[in-house]
Design a protein around this motif. Structure first.
Motif, PDB file in Angstrom:
ATOM      1  N   ILE A   5      13.231   4.017   1.394  1.00 49.84           N
ATOM      2  CA  ILE A   5      12.599   3.586   0.095  1.00 49.84           C
ATOM      3  C   ILE A   5      11.340   3.658  -0.096  1.00 49.84           C
ATOM      4  O   ILE A   5      10.676   4.236  -1.111  1.00 49.84           O
ATOM      5  N   TRP A   6      10.552   3.629   0.930  1.00 50.59           N
ATOM      6  CA  TRP A   6       9.002   3.833   1.053  1.00 50.59           C
ATOM      7  C   TRP A   6       8.824   5.396   0.508  1.00 50.59           C
ATOM      8  O   TRP A   6       8.064   5.785   0.088  1.00 50.59           O
ATOM      9  N   PHE A  64       9.885  -7.805  19.343  1.00 53.59           N
ATOM     10  CA  PHE A  64       9.840  -9.251  18.839  1.00 53.59           C
ATOM     11  C   PHE A  64      10.769  -9.993  19.779  1.00 53.59           C
ATOM     12  O   PHE A  64      10.795 -10.857  19.505  1.00 53.59           O
ATOM     13  N   THR A  80      19.463  -3.459  12.790  1.00 48.86           N
ATOM     14  CA  THR A  80      17.968  -3.280  13.011  1.00 48.86           C
ATOM     15  C   THR A  80      17.697  -2.010  12.619  1.00 48.86           C
ATOM     16  O   THR A  80      16.733  -1.828  11.736  1.00 48.86           O
ATOM     17  N   MET A 113      -5.717   3.155  -2.549  1.00 47.60           N
ATOM     18  CA  MET A 113      -4.537   2.340  -2.255  1.00 47.60           C
ATOM     19  C   MET A 113      -3.409   3.353  -1.860  1.00 47.60           C
ATOM     20  O   MET A 113      -2.726   3.219  -0.917  1.00 47.60           O
ATOM     21  N   ARG A 114      -3.154   4.198  -2.888  1.00 45.32           N
ATOM     22  CA  ARG A 114      -2.032   5.113  -2.985  1.00 45.32           C
ATOM     23  C   ARG A 114      -2.013   5.803  -1.623  1.00 45.32           C
ATOM     24  O   ARG A 114      -1.013   6.060  -0.627  1.00 45.32           O
ATOM     25  N   ALA A 126       9.476   6.171  -2.888  1.00 44.47           N
ATOM     26  CA  ALA A 126       8.364   5.556  -3.747  1.00 44.47           C
ATOM     27  C   ALA A 126       7.180   6.550  -3.717  1.00 44.47           C
ATOM     28  O   ALA A 126       6.529   6.757  -4.727  1.00 44.47           O
ATOM     29  N   ILE A 156      12.742  -1.402  18.299  1.00 50.46           N
ATOM     30  CA  ILE A 156      12.297  -2.576  17.250  1.00 50.46           C
ATOM     31  C   ILE A 156      12.445  -4.082  17.749  1.00 50.46           C
ATOM     32  O   ILE A 156      11.547  -4.582  17.729  1.00 50.46           O
ATOM     33  N   ARG A 157      13.812  -4.471  18.172  1.00 52.62           N
ATOM     34  CA  ARG A 157      13.953  -5.617  18.766  1.00 52.62           C
ATOM     35  C   ARG A 157      13.171  -5.982  19.781  1.00 52.62           C
ATOM     36  O   ARG A 157      12.791  -7.134  20.118  1.00 52.62           O
ATOM     37  N   LEU A 192      18.110  -1.027   8.881  1.00 48.38           N
ATOM     38  CA  LEU A 192      17.124  -1.947   8.041  1.00 48.38           C
ATOM     39  C   LEU A 192      15.874  -1.106   7.964  1.00 48.38           C
ATOM     40  O   LEU A 192      15.142  -0.918   7.075  1.00 48.38           O
ATOM     41  N   ILE A 193      15.312  -0.792   9.088  1.00 53.80           N
ATOM     42  CA  ILE A 193      13.903  -0.134   9.251  1.00 53.80           C
ATOM     43  C   ILE A 193      14.093   1.170   8.393  1.00 53.80           C
ATOM     44  O   ILE A 193      13.315   1.567   7.800  1.00 53.80           O
ATOM     45  N   ASP A 229       5.464   8.623  -6.888  1.00 52.21           N
ATOM     46  CA  ASP A 229       4.386   8.412  -7.010  1.00 52.21           C
ATOM     47  C   ASP A 229       3.418   9.917  -7.043  1.00 52.21           C
ATOM     48  O   ASP A 229       2.591  10.113  -7.844  1.00 52.21           O
ATOM     49  N   HIS A 286       1.225  11.305  -9.934  1.00 52.70           N
ATOM     50  CA  HIS A 286      -0.085  11.478  -9.666  1.00 52.70           C
ATOM     51  C   HIS A 286      -0.161  12.491  -8.747  1.00 52.70           C
ATOM     52  O   HIS A 286      -0.579  12.249  -7.336  1.00 52.70           O
ATOM     53  N   LEU A 322       8.435  -0.015  24.406  1.00 55.57           N
ATOM     54  CA  LEU A 322       7.868   1.203  23.870  1.00 55.57           C
ATOM     55  C   LEU A 322       7.772   0.924  22.451  1.00 55.57           C
ATOM     56  O   LEU A 322       6.900   1.773  21.775  1.00 55.57           O
ATOM     57  N   ILE A 370      14.347   0.950   4.989  1.00 57.61           N
ATOM     58  CA  ILE A 370      12.861   0.469   4.262  1.00 57.61           C
ATOM     59  C   ILE A 370      12.148   1.821   4.136  1.00 57.61           C
ATOM     60  O   ILE A 370      11.514   1.993   3.293  1.00 57.61           O
TER      61      ILE A 370
END
Lengths: 380, 216
Positions: free
Chosen positions: A119-120, A100, A109, A1-2, A123, A96-97, A112-113, A127, A131, A34, A116
């Motif tokens: 943060i990812w 959608f 937009t 998963m990781r 993380a 991005i927009r 925000l991306i 991790d 590990h 694109l 994220i």
């Protein structure tokens, strides 16, 4: 998963890079949204991981955190250099927009991306600290016919076949090769210079192509191109361009040989010859490459191919090539720069040329001595 | 450990969703009712026979302040809906019919097979962007190849048949076009994407703006 999350992150980052780069082409950005490049690239990266990482146990394809950091940093730096911050925020938000079909605010937009992703990334960092992922001991045996070597063989052969077939099918390409071969074989510096210049802004790119082309076709001389580059773009930029494109050419030769692979090569060239080459590389190690690059007028392309057939690592091959190439490239660029009639340049070029010859001869001598010593040690 | 990961993934997804909802300006009842120059998104186009004018409600797309395009106004449902400096809910057909009603004549001289560089014909039009209540000539709000431009020479090209077939949603183009209902004759067919909006003149991205097309 990781691991999957890590691979997915890399896929998305590389996808974002590809899609934002595509904005550089108005033709492309006017025809497709694109943003869809992102998931497509992410899937491709994931498939690479499934196949190369899991199945073939290749280190590059599991995207350990160190690789992830390098990819992220390079992508961010390149994009900021290419677009500048304001444009980057605009096109990132737009990418991005558009997916959608929404009318979200561009900076929000994009922010925000980006948030994220940051943060990812953090993380993933935490991790990997908790590990650590060990390096896979590559099961890549150069002398064995593995699935991987079969694949690279097919890819390489296909690539070479396309190169050859393209010559007969695509008229522009055909003319280009013919023109170039004649100019390079005749050592016609002025003609090459004018030809590169006729492409205007695309000149450096064409020059890079030429360098790669002459790398693949071993007998053609490279120094002519180095002259022409320096003649056109001044010795400083010309040298950088020549150095970079020659590196690319050497890398391509290396990979063609690597792709053809040892087992197949043994069928064509005898085992004996390859073993001799191995011995040669073993004895001199990476110095061989540096020395051979130092010597002017030695066609280096055979060495690139040869190195590809041994179990030499790509990294050390590149470093050795880079160092070895530097002096000759600079000296030839001096010569090229002096072709415009600069007396001072001419003088510097002459002096450096002599120095180059002397240094390379001395280096060769030193190596021979070392080898002789080693032999004595062995006999003791 | 695995559960933690899954939880983390779900949290990520949730964050994304929340962010998207906040970032998306939801078109509330109030927004739908708010009118610009007497137009709303449900009634985005009107004409005035006396003044020989057509007014279209558009939304500014700030992407094309930095990126080049060839599309001035495109209907949001068309295939080029996200590729224009201005989006609109008005359809090319409404625009075409209204132009006919105020007495403009279509040139209909371009097809997709026309030679590159051929210029569009038809009744001359002036295009104004209504910015802060003032009419600004469209030419003042855009640049071509990063240079200012004096007169784009907009014409009523017509092209209704091709427009219906292509479904691009093109209402107004910068350069001569066999698809757009009206386009600029200064630059010939297939001139390409070289037009950008000036961020110093244009309203912000996402702003509603009325565009007035006047028959000369």
């Amino acid at each position: 998963m990781r691991t999957r999350l890590r691979v997915l992150y890399n896929g998305i980052v590389i996808g974002i890079f590809c899609s934002l780069l595509a904005w550089k082409s108005p033709w492309l950005q006017m025809r497709i949204p694109l943003g869809w490049i992102i998931p497509v690239v992410a899937i491709v990266v994931y498939v690479c991981y499934m196949f190369y990482g899991k199945h073939l146990e290749q280190n590059w394809a599991i995207f350990r955190f160190s690789e992830t950091s390098i990819i992220s940093a390079v992508v961010v730096i390149l994009l900021i250099l290419i677009y500048g911050l304001n444009s980057l925020v605009t096109i990132f938000g737009a990418t991005i927009r558009e997916m959608f079909n929404a009318e979200w605010s561009l900076p929000i937009t994009a922010g925000l991306i980006f948030g994220i992703l940051v943060i990812w990334f953090i993380a993933l960092g935490i991790d990997s600290y908790l590990h650590p992922v060990a390096k896979i001991v590559s099961g890549d045996k150069i002398n064995k016919l593995t699935l991987q070597s079969k694949i690279s063989l097919v890819v390489t052969i296909t690539f070479l076949v396309l190169l050859v077939v393209g010559y007969y099918v695509i008229p522009g390409y055909h003319d280009f090769i013919n023109k170039m071969s004649v100019m390079l074989a005749k050592l016609d510096i002025k003609a090459i210079r004018d030809y590169i210049e006729s492409f205007g802004v695309w000149g450096p790119l064409i020059s890079t192509f030429l360098m790669i082309f002459q790398s693949i076709l071993a007998p053609l001389p490279a120094f002519i191109l180095t002259f022409a580059n320096a003649y056109l773009y001044g010795w400083y930029f010309g040298a950088a361009l020549s150095w970079f494109s020659a590196m690319l050419g050497a890398l391509l030769c290396f990979y063609i040989a690597r792709g053809v692979g040892r087992p197949f090569a043994e069928k064509i060239v005898t085992k004996n010859a390859l073993a001799k080459m191995d011995g040669f590389f073993d004895e001199y190690g990476n110095y061989t490459i540096i020395i051979l690059r130092l010597l002017p007028f030695v066609s280096f392309d055979e060495v690139s191919y040869g190195a590809g057939f041994t179990d030499m690592k790509v990294g050390s091959f590149l470093i050795a090539t880079g160092i070895g190439q530097l002096p000759a490239t600079i000296v030839y660029s001096f010569v090229g720069g002096s072709l415009g009639g600069n007396k001072m340049m001419m003088f510097i070029a002459l002096i450096s040329f002599i120095i180059l010859i002397v240094v390379s001869l001395v280096a060769r001598k030193v190596l021979q001595n070392r080898q002789a010593k080693q032999k004595i040690n062995v006999s003791k | 450990m695995k559960n933690k990961r899954i939880f983390f993934g779900i949290l990520m997804g949730f964050l994304l969703m929340v962010g998207m909802t906040f970032a998306a300006p939801t078109e509330s009842q109030a927004a739908a009712k708010s009118s610009t120059a007497g137009l709303t998104s449900s009634k985005p186009i009107k004409y005035n026979k006396k003044k020989k004018e057509i007014t279209i409600l558009t939304t500014v797309n700030g992407t094309y302040f930095t990126q080049p395009t060839r599309h001035v106004i495109v209907n949001v449902d068309g295939s080029n809906g996200n590729k224009s400096l201005l989006k609109t809910n008005a359809t090319p057909k409404e625009f075409y019919n209204d132009l006919k009603k105020v007495g403009a004549k279509a040139g209909n001289n371009l097809t997709k097979d026309s030679k590159a560089g051929k210029k569009v014909k038809g009744t001359k039009l002036s295009v104004y962007f209504v910015i802060n209540g003032k009419r600004v000539k469209a030419e003042k709000a855009v640049q071509v190849n990063k240079k200012n431009v004096k007169n784009l020479d907009f014409r009523f090209g017509g092209n209704m048949k091709t427009n219906n077939k292509m479904k691009t949603g093109c209402v107004l183009c910068f350069d001569s076009c066999p698809v757009g209902i009206a386009s600029g004759a200064k630059y010939g067919f297939q001139y390409g994407e070289h037009f950008t909006g000036k961020s110093s003149v244009m309203p912000k991205d996402g702003t509603k703006m009325a565009v007035v097309v006047k028959v000369k």
